[in-house]
Motif scaffolding. Structure first.
Motif, PDB file in Angstrom:
ATOM      1  N   HIS A 108       0.707  -1.331   0.148  1.00 31.82           N
ATOM      2  CA  HIS A 108      -0.101  -0.245  -0.023  1.00 31.82           C
ATOM      3  C   HIS A 108       0.409   1.342  -0.383  1.00 31.82           C
ATOM      4  CE1 HIS A 108      -3.898  -2.145   0.464  1.00 31.82           C
ATOM      5  NE2 HIS A 108      -3.242  -2.358   2.057  1.00 31.82           N
ATOM      6  N   GLU A 109       1.888   1.040   0.966  1.00 32.79           N
ATOM      7  CA  GLU A 109       2.357   2.823   0.956  1.00 32.79           C
ATOM      8  C   GLU A 109       3.254   2.565  -1.350  1.00 32.79           C
ATOM      9  OE1 GLU A 109       4.521   5.400   1.973  1.00 32.79           O
ATOM     10  OE2 GLU A 109       2.865   3.675   3.262  1.00 32.79           O
ATOM     11  N   ILE A 110       3.596   1.714  -1.651  1.00 34.28           N
ATOM     12  CA  ILE A 110       3.949   1.655  -3.147  1.00 34.28           C
ATOM     13  C   ILE A 110       3.557   1.912  -3.459  1.00 34.28           C
ATOM     14  CG2 ILE A 110       4.190  -0.539  -3.626  1.00 34.28           C
ATOM     15  CD1 ILE A 110       7.279   0.126  -4.366  1.00 34.28           C
ATOM     16  N   ALA A 111       1.893   2.382  -3.538  1.00 34.80           N
ATOM     17  CA  ALA A 111       0.937   2.853  -4.412  1.00 34.80           C
ATOM     18  C   ALA A 111       1.127   3.773  -4.122  1.00 34.80           C
ATOM     19  CB  ALA A 111       0.412   2.208  -4.195  1.00 34.80           C
ATOM     20  N   ALA A 112       1.105   4.452  -2.421  1.00 35.65           N
ATOM     21  CA  ALA A 112       1.278   6.089  -2.552  1.00 35.65           C
ATOM     22  C   ALA A 112       1.685   6.072  -2.509  1.00 35.65           C
ATOM     23  CB  ALA A 112       0.647   5.902  -0.413  1.00 35.65           C
ATOM     24  N   SER A 113       3.034   6.474  -3.032  1.00 37.85           N
ATOM     25  CA  SER A 113       4.598   6.719  -3.253  1.00 37.85           C
ATOM     26  C   SER A 113       4.638   6.823  -5.556  1.00 37.85           C
ATOM     27  CB  SER A 113       5.556   5.904  -3.300  1.00 37.85           C
ATOM     28  OG  SER A 113       5.511   5.858  -1.784  1.00 37.85           O
ATOM     29  N   THR A 114       3.472   6.141  -5.828  1.00 37.54           N
ATOM     30  CA  THR A 114       3.311   6.317  -7.224  1.00 37.54           C
ATOM     31  C   THR A 114       2.529   7.213  -7.706  1.00 37.54           C
ATOM     32  OG1 THR A 114       2.271   4.321  -7.095  1.00 37.54           O
ATOM     33  CG2 THR A 114       4.476   3.343  -7.188  1.00 37.54           C
ATOM     34  N   ALA A 115       1.841   7.628  -5.695  1.00 37.37           N
ATOM     35  CA  ALA A 115       0.647   7.811  -6.567  1.00 37.37           C
ATOM     36  C   ALA A 115       1.055   9.599  -6.629  1.00 37.37           C
ATOM     37  CB  ALA A 115      -0.528   7.814  -6.190  1.00 37.37           C
ATOM     38  N   GLN A 116       1.883   9.051  -5.472  1.00 38.73           N
ATOM     39  CA  GLN A 116       2.802  11.140  -5.487  1.00 38.73           C
ATOM     40  C   GLN A 116       3.817  11.667  -6.629  1.00 38.73           C
ATOM     41  OE1 GLN A 116       5.814  11.146  -2.015  1.00 38.73           O
ATOM     42  NE2 GLN A 116       6.788  12.872  -2.324  1.00 38.73           N
ATOM     43  N   LEU A 117       4.234  10.283  -7.430  1.00 32.76           N
ATOM     44  CA  LEU A 117       4.652  10.999  -8.291  1.00 32.76           C
ATOM     45  C   LEU A 117       4.064  11.190  -9.677  1.00 32.76           C
ATOM     46  CD1 LEU A 117       7.763  10.509 -10.258  1.00 32.76           C
ATOM     47  CD2 LEU A 117       7.168   8.069 -10.385  1.00 32.76           C
ATOM     48  N   GLU A 131      -2.123  17.001   4.854  1.00 32.92           N
ATOM     49  CA  GLU A 131      -1.501  18.337   4.984  1.00 32.92           C
ATOM     50  C   GLU A 131      -0.259  18.908   4.887  1.00 32.92           C
ATOM     51  OE1 GLU A 131      -1.729  20.839   8.876  1.00 32.92           O
ATOM     52  OE2 GLU A 131      -2.830  19.201   9.403  1.00 32.92           O
ATOM     53  N   LEU A 132       1.135  17.850   5.382  1.00 34.14           N
ATOM     54  CA  LEU A 132       2.008  18.242   5.558  1.00 34.14           C
ATOM     55  C   LEU A 132       2.588  19.068   4.011  1.00 34.14           C
ATOM     56  CD1 LEU A 132       3.332  16.834   8.977  1.00 34.14           C
ATOM     57  CD2 LEU A 132       3.208  19.224   7.787  1.00 34.14           C
ATOM     58  N   ALA A 133       1.726  17.426   3.177  1.00 33.77           N
ATOM     59  CA  ALA A 133       2.928  17.105   2.037  1.00 33.77           C
ATOM     60  C   ALA A 133       1.979  17.657   0.795  1.00 33.77           C
ATOM     61  CB  ALA A 133       2.650  15.702   1.326  1.00 33.77           C
ATOM     62  N   GLY A 134       0.810  18.768   1.344  1.00 37.55           N
ATOM     63  CA  GLY A 134      -0.292  19.631   0.479  1.00 37.55           C
ATOM     64  C   GLY A 134       1.099  20.950  -0.116  1.00 37.55           C
ATOM     65  N   VAL A 135       1.859  21.136   1.474  1.00 40.69           N
ATOM     66  CA  VAL A 135       2.546  22.404   1.925  1.00 40.69           C
ATOM     67  C   VAL A 135       3.094  22.664   1.691  1.00 40.69           C
ATOM     68  CG1 VAL A 135       2.876  23.681   3.949  1.00 40.69           C
ATOM     69  CG2 VAL A 135       1.076  23.360   3.720  1.00 40.69           C
ATOM     70  N   ALA A 136       4.348  21.207   2.085  1.00 38.45           N
ATOM     71  CA  ALA A 136       5.897  21.002   1.668  1.00 38.45           C
ATOM     72  C   ALA A 136       5.469  21.520  -0.505  1.00 38.45           C
ATOM     73  CB  ALA A 136       6.376  19.664   1.946  1.00 38.45           C
ATOM     74  N   GLU A 137       5.081  20.697  -0.812  1.00 35.60           N
ATOM     75  CA  GLU A 137       5.044  20.420  -2.561  1.00 35.60           C
ATOM     76  C   GLU A 137       4.342  21.026  -3.090  1.00 35.60           C
ATOM     77  OE1 GLU A 137       7.744  17.849  -2.934  1.00 35.60           O
ATOM     78  OE2 GLU A 137       7.280  16.958  -1.314  1.00 35.60           O
ATOM     79  N   GLY A 138       3.185  21.512  -2.683  1.00 36.60           N
ATOM     80  CA  GLY A 138       3.099  22.949  -3.578  1.00 36.60           C
ATOM     81  C   GLY A 138       2.402  22.447  -4.770  1.00 36.60           C
ATOM     82  N   TRP A 139       1.800  21.341  -5.269  1.00 35.69           N
ATOM     83  CA  TRP A 139       1.427  20.726  -5.986  1.00 35.69           C
ATOM     84  C   TRP A 139       0.815  21.685  -7.795  1.00 35.69           C
ATOM     85  CZ3 TRP A 139       2.260  15.482  -4.427  1.00 35.69           C
ATOM     86  CH2 TRP A 139       3.334  14.767  -4.142  1.00 35.69           C
ATOM     87  N   GLY A 140      -0.648  22.310  -5.726  1.00 36.81           N
ATOM     88  CA  GLY A 140      -1.750  22.271  -6.945  1.00 36.81           C
ATOM     89  C   GLY A 140      -1.445  24.028  -6.926  1.00 36.81           C
ATOM     90  N   GLU A 141       0.128  24.646  -6.319  1.00 34.48           N
ATOM     91  CA  GLU A 141       0.164  26.143  -6.874  1.00 34.48           C
ATOM     92  C   GLU A 141       0.387  26.426  -7.988  1.00 34.48           C
ATOM     93  OE1 GLU A 141       1.761  27.665  -3.295  1.00 34.48           O
ATOM     94  OE2 GLU A 141       0.474  26.496  -1.903  1.00 34.48           O
ATOM     95  N   GLU A 142       0.146  27.331  -8.151  1.00 36.70           N
ATOM     96  CA  GLU A 142       1.017  27.972  -9.076  1.00 36.70           C
ATOM     97  C   GLU A 142       2.506  28.682  -9.076  1.00 36.70           C
ATOM     98  OE1 GLU A 142      -1.839  26.191 -12.946  1.00 36.70           O
ATOM     99  OE2 GLU A 142       0.242  27.486 -12.259  1.00 36.70           O
ATOM    100  N   GLU A 143       3.570  28.591 -10.278  1.00 36.43           N
ATOM    101  CA  GLU A 143       4.553  29.265  -9.650  1.00 36.43           C
ATOM    102  C   GLU A 143       4.586  29.984 -10.363  1.00 36.43           C
ATOM    103  OE1 GLU A 143       7.168  27.719  -8.363  1.00 36.43           O
ATOM    104  OE2 GLU A 143       6.330  25.442  -8.950  1.00 36.43           O
ATOM    105  N   GLU A 144       5.348  31.045  -9.356  1.00 39.46           N
ATOM    106  CA  GLU A 144       5.669  33.128  -9.442  1.00 39.46           C
ATOM    107  C   GLU A 144       6.106  32.687 -11.086  1.00 39.46           C
ATOM    108  OE1 GLU A 144       8.227  34.748  -6.305  1.00 39.46           O
ATOM    109  OE2 GLU A 144       7.031  34.538  -4.960  1.00 39.46           O
TER     110      GLU A 144
END
Length: 318
Positions: A200-209, A302-315
């Motif tokens: 399950h952990e590796i599935a979560a990791s690939t979803a992150q990628l 919560e922490l992953a969203g803040v750290a990676e900022g995938w949903g945010e647009e770059e400056e």
């Protein structure tokens, strides 16, 4: 060489701080005495502070402030390292399978072959995912860099780039940990549940990628569709690993028949009571662990969203 440079910088910083402290004490003494040298000491204090700032700057963690060239190189290096980790994991699985066939027989060999075969399928699915991710990243960079070079694009979109690097590391780590767990299971030293958790952990990791790869992709991109299909392949392969592990655990337990024929009534009653106590303890622990898992997942997202900022647009980007 890097460690030596860092140590030298730390020593220089310590020396500068001491010098600043001395100048500050001197200035304080002069101010109390209203001496004419106060201005001179003030200048010395300013110089000492500037030295500290300059030295500390050299020690500041680089994080997202990596140089343009280094960011681009790191993406390639991490993706290559992930591919190497998956290849190594696949080779280890093949070795484990050959060893099991040489020493195991009956149900144990059957269980081990089924589990390791499902792990092999998962590694193949991850390989396809990595290749698809690389192709999609290339599309994103080519379509979004304009007149800028590829390295400048990575630097300009540093949060996205850091997200790719982090996700790639997670996939490589997940593959290694899962194979370690499978190795322990086939040797009879590990827990089947641990292998299922690792799957399950590796599935979560690939979803992150996948999330990191597609955040800037064109929704009509052929390589995005290929990546999504590869992601579904990983999900299915993970489910197969879990299913084969559960089935194997059941088979192994069924072969370990409990023989009570030689036990007395008192011994059976004693074991019955012990079993009831164990069941109650496990049920309580299970409930607590489920609550803990829920809180951990909530904090992780919560922490992953803040750290990676995938949903945010770059400056500076649309």
């Amino acid at each position: 060489m890097l460690c030596h440079t860092s140590a030298a910088s730390e020593q220089a910083l310590s020396k500068s701080v001491k010098a600043c402290g001395s100048e500050a004490l001197a200035l304080l003494g002069q101010m109390k005495q209203r001496d004419s040298l106060a201005t001179a000491n003030d200048n010395k204090l300013r110089a000492a502070l500037e030295t500290i700032l300059t030295t500390a700057e050299k020690l500041r963690p680089r994080g997202l402030e990596l140089q343009q060239g280094e960011l681009g190189d790191l993406v390639e290096q991490e993706m290559a390292a992930t591919s190497a980790a998956v290849e190594s994991a696949a080779a280890r699985i093949e070795e484990m399978l050959n060893k099991s066939r040489a020493v195991d027989t009956g149900v144990k060999m059957e269980v081990n072959e089924r589990i390791l075969a499902s792990c092999t399928e998962l590694m193949q699915a991850i390989k396809e995912l990595i290749l698809s991710s690389k192709d999609l990243q290339r599309d994103i960079v080519e379509s979004g860099r304009g007149a800028a070079s590829m390295k400048e694009f990575y630097a300009k979109n540093s949060r996205w780039t850091e997200g790719l690097i982090s996700a790639s590391k997670a996939v490589g780590w997940g593959a290694t940990v899962m194979v370690d767990a499978a190795d322990m299971v086939v040797q009879g030293k590990g827990k089947f549940e641990e292998l299922m958790v690792c799957s399950h952990e590796i599935a979560a990791s690939t979803a992150q990628l996948v999330a990191a790869s597609k955040v800037k992709a064109d929704k009509d991109s052929a390589n995005l569709h290929r990546l999504q299909q590869a992601s579904r392949g990983v999900t299915q392969a993970t489910a197969t690993v879990v299913a084969s592990t559960k089935s194997g655990k059941s088979q192994i337990e069924d072969t370990e028949t409990m023989d009570f024929s030689s036990m007395t009534l008192t011994q059976i009653k004693r074991q019955e009571m012990d079993a009831q106590v164990t069941v109650l303890e496990l049920e309580t622990r299970l409930q607590k662990e489920r609550e803990r898992l829920g809180e951990l997942r909530k904090k992780h997202y919560e922490l992953a969203g803040v750290a990676e900022g995938w949903g945010e647009e770059e400056e500076g980007t649309g």
